[in-house]
Design a protein around this motif. Structure first.
Motif, mmCIF file in Angstrom:
data_model
loop_
_atom_site.group_PDB
_atom_site.id
_atom_site.type_symbol
_atom_site.label_atom_id
_atom_site.label_comp_id
_atom_site.label_asym_id
_atom_site.label_seq_id
_atom_site.Cartn_x
_atom_site.Cartn_y
_atom_site.Cartn_z
ATOM 1 N N ASP A 129 51.332 35.640 51.291
ATOM 2 C CA ASP A 129 50.540 35.498 50.069
ATOM 3 C C ASP A 129 49.099 35.122 50.400
ATOM 4 O O ASP A 129 48.143 35.648 49.814
ATOM 5 C CB ASP A 129 51.152 34.425 49.165
ATOM 6 C CG ASP A 129 52.451 34.867 48.521
ATOM 7 O OD1 ASP A 129 53.248 35.532 49.204
ATOM 8 O OD2 ASP A 129 52.672 34.551 47.334
ATOM 9 N N ILE A 130 48.952 34.195 51.350
ATOM 10 C CA ILE A 130 47.605 33.766 51.741
ATOM 11 C C ILE A 130 46.829 34.924 52.352
ATOM 12 O O ILE A 130 45.656 35.146 52.033
ATOM 13 C CB ILE A 130 47.688 32.587 52.727
ATOM 14 C CG1 ILE A 130 48.291 31.361 52.036
ATOM 15 C CG2 ILE A 130 46.318 32.258 53.306
ATOM 16 C CD1 ILE A 130 48.546 30.196 52.962
ATOM 17 N N ALA A 131 47.493 35.698 53.206
ATOM 18 C CA ALA A 131 46.833 36.837 53.850
ATOM 19 C C ALA A 131 46.428 37.897 52.829
ATOM 20 O O ALA A 131 45.328 38.461 52.907
ATOM 21 C CB ALA A 131 47.751 37.442 54.906
ATOM 22 N N VAL B 282 39.451 29.300 54.958
ATOM 23 C CA VAL B 282 40.868 29.659 55.045
ATOM 24 C C VAL B 282 41.152 30.398 56.353
ATOM 25 O O VAL B 282 42.154 30.139 57.026
ATOM 26 C CB VAL B 282 41.287 30.510 53.833
ATOM 27 C CG1 VAL B 282 42.716 31.023 54.003
ATOM 28 C CG2 VAL B 282 41.167 29.692 52.555
ATOM 29 N N GLY B 283 40.275 31.295 56.743
ATOM 30 C CA GLY B 283 40.489 32.075 57.956
ATOM 31 C C GLY B 283 40.243 31.308 59.235
ATOM 32 O O GLY B 283 40.749 31.688 60.300
ATOM 33 N N PRO C 1 49.009 25.063 49.810
ATOM 34 C CA PRO C 1 48.513 24.963 48.431
ATOM 35 C C PRO C 1 46.990 24.968 48.360
ATOM 36 O O PRO C 1 46.393 25.627 47.506
ATOM 37 C CB PRO C 1 49.091 23.625 47.942
ATOM 38 C CG PRO C 1 50.295 23.406 48.786
ATOM 39 C CD PRO C 1 49.920 23.940 50.133
ATOM 40 N N TYR C 2 46.349 24.238 49.269
ATOM 41 C CA TYR C 2 44.892 24.163 49.271
ATOM 42 C C TYR C 2 44.278 25.519 49.589
ATOM 43 O O TYR C 2 43.290 25.935 48.953
ATOM 44 C CB TYR C 2 44.447 23.128 50.295
ATOM 45 C CG TYR C 2 42.976 22.804 50.283
ATOM 46 C CD1 TYR C 2 42.353 22.321 49.138
ATOM 47 C CD2 TYR C 2 42.194 22.948 51.433
ATOM 48 C CE1 TYR C 2 41.004 22.001 49.126
ATOM 49 C CE2 TYR C 2 40.858 22.634 51.444
ATOM 50 C CZ TYR C 2 40.255 22.156 50.284
ATOM 51 O OH TYR C 2 38.914 21.847 50.283
ATOM 52 N N ALA C 3 44.853 26.229 50.535
ATOM 53 C CA ALA C 3 44.349 27.555 50.895
ATOM 54 C C ALA C 3 44.413 28.495 49.695
ATOM 55 O O ALA C 3 43.448 29.217 49.394
ATOM 56 C CB ALA C 3 45.155 28.125 52.058
ATOM 57 N N LEU C 4 45.529 28.501 49.002
ATOM 58 C CA LEU C 4 45.706 29.391 47.851
ATOM 59 C C LEU C 4 44.757 29.026 46.713
ATOM 60 O O LEU C 4 44.251 29.905 46.013
ATOM 61 C CB LEU C 4 47.158 29.328 47.381
ATOM 62 C CG LEU C 4 48.170 29.978 48.345
ATOM 63 C CD1 LEU C 4 49.585 29.532 48.025
ATOM 64 C CD2 LEU C 4 48.055 31.505 48.281
ATOM 65 N N GLU C 5 44.496 27.747 46.536
ATOM 66 C CA GLU C 5 43.573 27.314 45.484
ATOM 67 C C GLU C 5 42.146 27.756 45.772
ATOM 68 O O GLU C 5 41.437 28.239 44.872
ATOM 69 C CB GLU C 5 43.650 25.785 45.344
ATOM 70 C CG GLU C 5 44.958 25.298 44.753
ATOM 71 C CD GLU C 5 45.237 23.836 45.023
ATOM 72 O OE1 GLU C 5 46.287 23.334 44.567
ATOM 73 O OE2 GLU C 5 44.415 23.178 45.712
ATOM 74 N N LEU C 6 41.713 27.604 47.014
ATOM 75 C CA LEU C 6 40.354 28.025 47.375
ATOM 76 C C LEU C 6 40.175 29.526 47.185
ATOM 77 O O LEU C 6 39.146 29.984 46.662
ATOM 78 C CB LEU C 6 40.047 27.646 48.822
ATOM 79 C CG LEU C 6 39.937 26.152 49.153
ATOM 80 C CD1 LEU C 6 39.665 25.964 50.639
ATOM 81 C CD2 LEU C 6 38.844 25.487 48.324
#
Length: 390
Positions: free
Chosen positions: A279-281, A350-351, A362-367
């Protein structure tokens, strides 16, 4: 070359044990000499030889070998060799890219704590005294780039000092204050969060390495679950390898990329079988695509990303996907708007942490979500139709 280094390090660490052994062998002989001359021997010599130092057990030899084969000991790695041509490492960089610089920063060299007063000679790595110096026990707080003073537990000083990044959402907000959101400004340049920022992303909104959009709440420190409580809970401190068996305490796989911690689809695919890293990717790719579209349509100038060159984002006037060149060098992107810079910075945050799907998903997805939502307006996209979770 690496095998020779391992052998050399192991031999150096064996010398104290050899000296002790030789001392026992020669003790009787030297005692006789001392009694005859009433003088202490200048040095001890064994009665016979040859000897095989490699046969003498050294309890820490496995840890030394693991460290010598790790990235922390690789003097040829870019992290330590980048300054070889200039012959010295700038003080600010030496704090994390040279053991001598790290010790100076924390006052472990007997001097006043702070940045080294002069550039540090090349050739130093993250050595034993970077993490095992007894003086580190006195370091109880680390100041993050956001300005927050973060209390640390014993053993976290080294990790937190060097994996916190070099920028924060606070510095982004300060730089962009008073500027028009969608007006290109040639005075702006890309602000890089730096590399391997796990100690900062793990702290999430509390550490504020990412840019936080107004009126949005952000997840704080990702506490995971026992027995995962520190960096060393998952990473071998010497080899740096991930201990997958730790994951198996709670998860069905030790492959962190396959672990999913939510029953919600964040990338709009509805696929709950893949790991949360998927999901993050996916959202990271979508955000980069929106960044490129915004640069082209609002900034009126194409950009292209090249992760191997600073400042990473370059001009691409003809839109061929290759950075424009001048005098053999790529041309940095110069049409940044505040809105574009915030989104690009969060994308890079994030990367920059390749393990963010473990350290703080969670923090990565929010940003990523908030950056895409902010770009959607000027791009005239129906953001809700993307069905993205936050």
């Amino acid at each position: 070359m690496r095998s020779k280094l391992v052998a050399l390090v192991a031999l150096v660490c064996l010398l104290p044990a050899v000296a002790v052994w030789l001392g026992h062998e020669g003790m009787a002989q030297d005692q006789d000499i001392a009694e005859e001359t009433d003088e202490a021997p200048i040095f001890l010599m064994p009665q016979s030889g040859p000897f095989s130092p490699e046969t003498i057990a050294v309890p820490q030899s496995a840890a030394i070998t693991a460290w010598a084969r790790s990235g922390h000991a690789d003097a040829s790695a870019l992290a330590f060799s980048y300054w070889n041509a200039s012959g010295a490492i700038p003080s600010a960089c030496a704090v994390c890219h040279a053991g001598t610089g790290f010790r100076a920063f924390h006052g472990l060299d007997g001097e006043t704590p702070g940045l080294p007063p002069a550039p540090v000679p090349i050739g130093s790595v993250v050595d034993c005294q970077t993490c095992h110096n007894p003086g580190l026990a006195a370091v109880t707080q680390i100041v993050l780039p956001s300005g927050r003073s973060h209390p640390i537990d014993p053993g976290e000083a080294s990790c937190t000092t060097c994996h916190q990044g070099r920028a924060s959402g606070v510095s982004i907000a300060s730089t962009l204050e008073g500027r028009e959101e969608d007006t290109p400004d040639e005075a702006l340049t890309f602000i890089n969060p730096h590399y391997a920022t796990a100690a900062a992303t793990r702290l999430g909104g509390y550490g504020q390495i990412g840019y936080h959009y107004p009126d949005k709440d952000y997840s704080g420190r990702f506490l995971h679950a026992r027995p995962v409580a520190s960096c060393a809970s998952c990473h071998d401190p010497h080899s740096l390898s991930v201990a997958e068996e730790t994951c198996l305490t709670c998860h069905q796989t030790g492959n962190a990329g396959e672990i999913r911690i939510a029953r919600v689809s964040f990338d709009g695919s509805g696929d709950l079988r893949k790991g949360i890293a998927g999901d993050i990717a996916a959202n990271s790719r979508r955000l980069l695509s929106m960044i490129e579209e915004y640069a082209r349509t609002v900034g009126q100038a194409n950009l292209v990303y090249d992760g191997a060159r600073h400042p990473y984002f370059f001009a691409d006037d003809n839109g061929d996907g290759i950075a424009d060149q001048t005098e053999g060098r790529p041309v940095p992107y110069k049409s940044w708007t505040p809105r574009l810079l915030k989104a690009a910075y969060n994308w890079k945050v994030v990367g920059s942490d390749v393990g963010i799907h473990v350290h703080n998903p969670p923090y990565a997805l929010e940003l990523l979500h908030d950056s895409m939502e902010d770009l959607a307006g000027p791009l005239r996209l129906d953001f809700n139709a993307l069905n993205l979770g936050r």
